[in-house]
Write a protein that holds these residues in place. Sequence first.
Motif, short mmCIF file in Angstrom:
data_model
loop_
_atom_site.label_atom_id
_atom_site.label_comp_id
_atom_site.label_asym_id
_atom_site.label_seq_id
_atom_site.Cartn_x
_atom_site.Cartn_y
_atom_site.Cartn_z
N GLY A 1 -25.76 -26.98 45.11
CA GLY A 1 -25.56 -27.75 46.33
C GLY A 1 -24.07 -27.91 46.57
O GLY A 1 -23.24 -27.45 45.79
N LEU A 2 -23.73 -28.57 47.66
CA LEU A 2 -22.34 -28.90 47.97
C LEU A 2 -22.16 -30.41 47.89
O LEU A 2 -23.08 -31.18 48.14
CB LEU A 2 -21.96 -28.42 49.38
CG LEU A 2 -21.73 -26.93 49.60
CD1 LEU A 2 -21.45 -26.68 51.07
CD2 LEU A 2 -20.58 -26.42 48.74
N HIS A 3 -20.94 -30.81 47.55
CA HIS A 3 -20.59 -32.23 47.60
C HIS A 3 -20.91 -32.76 49.00
O HIS A 3 -20.66 -32.08 50.00
CB HIS A 3 -19.10 -32.40 47.28
CG HIS A 3 -18.68 -33.82 47.11
ND1 HIS A 3 -18.42 -34.65 48.17
CD2 HIS A 3 -18.48 -34.57 45.98
CE1 HIS A 3 -18.05 -35.84 47.72
NE2 HIS A 3 -18.09 -35.82 46.39
N PRO A 4 -21.45 -33.97 49.11
CA PRO A 4 -21.85 -34.47 50.42
C PRO A 4 -20.73 -34.59 51.44
O PRO A 4 -21.01 -34.72 52.65
CB PRO A 4 -22.46 -35.85 50.10
CG PRO A 4 -22.06 -36.16 48.71
CD PRO A 4 -21.84 -34.87 48.01
N SER A 5 -19.47 -34.53 51.02
CA SER A 5 -18.36 -34.57 51.97
C SER A 5 -18.15 -33.25 52.70
O SER A 5 -17.46 -33.21 53.72
CB SER A 5 -17.07 -34.96 51.25
OG SER A 5 -17.16 -36.24 50.68
N LEU A 6 -18.74 -32.17 52.20
CA LEU A 6 -18.44 -30.83 52.73
C LEU A 6 -19.42 -30.43 53.83
O LEU A 6 -20.07 -29.38 53.78
CB LEU A 6 -18.44 -29.81 51.60
CG LEU A 6 -17.35 -30.03 50.54
CD1 LEU A 6 -17.52 -29.07 49.36
CD2 LEU A 6 -15.95 -29.84 51.17
N VAL A 7 -19.49 -31.24 54.87
CA VAL A 7 -20.49 -31.01 55.91
C VAL A 7 -20.17 -29.79 56.78
O VAL A 7 -21.06 -29.04 57.19
CB VAL A 7 -20.66 -32.26 56.79
CG1 VAL A 7 -21.31 -33.39 56.00
CG2 VAL A 7 -19.32 -32.72 57.36
N ASN A 8 -18.90 -29.56 57.08
CA ASN A 8 -18.53 -28.38 57.88
C ASN A 8 -18.78 -27.10 57.09
O ASN A 8 -19.28 -26.11 57.63
CB ASN A 8 -17.07 -28.46 58.31
CG ASN A 8 -16.85 -29.43 59.45
OD1 ASN A 8 -17.56 -29.40 60.45
ND2 ASN A 8 -15.90 -30.33 59.29
N LEU A 9 -18.42 -27.13 55.81
CA LEU A 9 -18.65 -25.95 54.98
C LEU A 9 -20.14 -25.66 54.86
O LEU A 9 -20.57 -24.50 54.92
CB LEU A 9 -18.03 -26.15 53.59
CG LEU A 9 -18.14 -24.97 52.63
CD1 LEU A 9 -17.47 -23.73 53.20
CD2 LEU A 9 -17.54 -25.33 51.27
N ALA A 10 -20.96 -26.70 54.72
CA ALA A 10 -22.40 -26.51 54.64
C ALA A 10 -22.93 -25.91 55.94
O ALA A 10 -23.79 -25.00 55.93
CB ALA A 10 -23.10 -27.84 54.35
N ARG A 11 -22.44 -26.40 57.07
CA ARG A 11 -22.87 -25.85 58.36
C ARG A 11 -22.47 -24.38 58.48
O ARG A 11 -23.28 -23.55 58.93
CB ARG A 11 -22.25 -26.67 59.50
CG ARG A 11 -22.53 -26.12 60.89
CD ARG A 11 -21.90 -26.99 61.97
NE ARG A 11 -20.50 -27.26 61.74
CZ ARG A 11 -19.52 -26.38 61.97
NH1 ARG A 11 -19.80 -25.16 62.42
NH2 ARG A 11 -18.26 -26.71 61.74
N GLN A 12 -21.25 -24.05 58.07
CA GLN A 12 -20.81 -22.66 58.13
C GLN A 12 -21.65 -21.78 57.20
O GLN A 12 -22.00 -20.65 57.54
CB GLN A 12 -19.32 -22.59 57.79
CG GLN A 12 -18.42 -23.23 58.84
CD GLN A 12 -17.02 -23.53 58.35
OE1 GLN A 12 -16.66 -23.26 57.20
NE2 GLN A 12 -16.19 -24.12 59.21
N GLY B 1 -21.90 -14.38 55.07
CA GLY B 1 -22.12 -15.63 54.37
C GLY B 1 -23.57 -15.96 54.11
O GLY B 1 -24.45 -15.10 54.12
N GLY B 2 -23.80 -17.26 53.88
CA GLY B 2 -25.12 -17.73 53.55
C GLY B 2 -25.54 -17.38 52.14
O GLY B 2 -26.74 -17.30 51.85
N ARG B 3 -24.56 -17.19 51.23
CA ARG B 3 -24.86 -16.75 49.88
C ARG B 3 -24.03 -17.52 48.86
O ARG B 3 -22.92 -17.95 49.15
CB ARG B 3 -24.54 -15.26 49.71
CG ARG B 3 -25.26 -14.33 50.66
CD ARG B 3 -24.78 -12.91 50.47
NE ARG B 3 -23.38 -12.75 50.81
CZ ARG B 3 -22.59 -11.75 50.37
NH1 ARG B 3 -23.11 -10.85 49.54
NH2 ARG B 3 -21.34 -11.68 50.73
#
Length: 395
Positions: free
Chosen positions: A81-92, A330-332
């Motif tokens: 998962g990603l740290h919950p602060s990384l919302v833009n990175l998760a969207r990308q 991406g997406g990987r």
Amino acid sequence: MRIDRRQLLTTLSVTAAFGGLIPVIGQAAGSRDPRLIVIVLRGALDGLTAVPPIGDPDYASLRGDLAVDKAAALPLNDLFGLHPSLVNLARQYHAGQATILHACASPYRDRSHFDGQDVLESGYSVPGHTESGWLNRFLETLPAEQKVGSKGLGIGSTTPLIMRGPADVLGWAPSTLRAADPDLAPRLMDLYTKSDPALASLLDEAIKTGKIASGQTPITAMGGAGDPKTMVAMAEGTARLLTAADGPRVAALAFEGWDTHAREAQRLTQLLTGFDNALGAFETTLGPVWNQTAILVVTEFGRTAAVNGTQGTDHGTATMAFLTGGAVKGGRVIADWPGLKAAQLYQGRDLTPTTDLRAVAKGLMAELYDTSSSALARRVFPDSAGVAPMRGLIV
């Protein structure tokens, strides 16, 4: 031109924040016109917090209070998962424009910030080579048909080592000083035009560069390169310079403050939020150019797998890297995951490295610019013939 005069112009370009246009670095072969941005997170980002392996059965017990809760993490796949602060990175990531690399490292295996940064940014396999950086040497490998200009872009109060070297580099940073008087630039130009035309030409370029980067408005005083607002300002200024029709195409910048020996959870929440906002600012400010952009985010090494006595972590080995941008396939998550059991840790304390960061950087340059493997191994990353470029990173 003596070096002291060039240093003077660098200082002027950093603090004046005026504006204009600068020459292009180059284009890739064919119809592509890519942008390559490298962000160095200085201080050693904890990859086990930024990209927590929430599916690893040993993660929560090993990390204790620093473990990112599975319910709070932004999911990537069953393991990560990603740290919950990384919302833009998760969207990308979920838009297919970001790839996460884990358990990766430079060739460096000790735990000195200075030596680790030297190896990461110089591109050599051992510390002590500080005369040039691998991104600057890459610019020199571009063939004539790919060179519309000859400048790289180094962001910060001093040019990052990764962008220093024989290829010409333009420097810019958000101003942290009081805005200059409006008549300062004309007075300096008049002085140097009469007394030193060569210096006047460099000053003119510095004035114009600052105007593009600042969006025609002064940047208010802020903190250093680890301040969340400064990260965004650096991203916005870099993006404006990279979108100029005759602007640069390759840039390097550094965000500082990632050495979290104490109170890591609080500090990383603030830092990762600023970093994530910078990624969002890149995407927004680049506009249509985002689709031609690849951003590589690296740090000198990781941190210990276990928590220390001050709710932080100490210097480690393997960590993660981010690759984002519209040109990214991406997406990987790319990871040969070594595991977190005691017997699987490097020297019994760190995440074990399984991916060489040089392979990632080589892959980007090979696919964005058709740079040959021999040039990458001989000139860009000396002593790296055994490290093959990672393929399939670019759309």
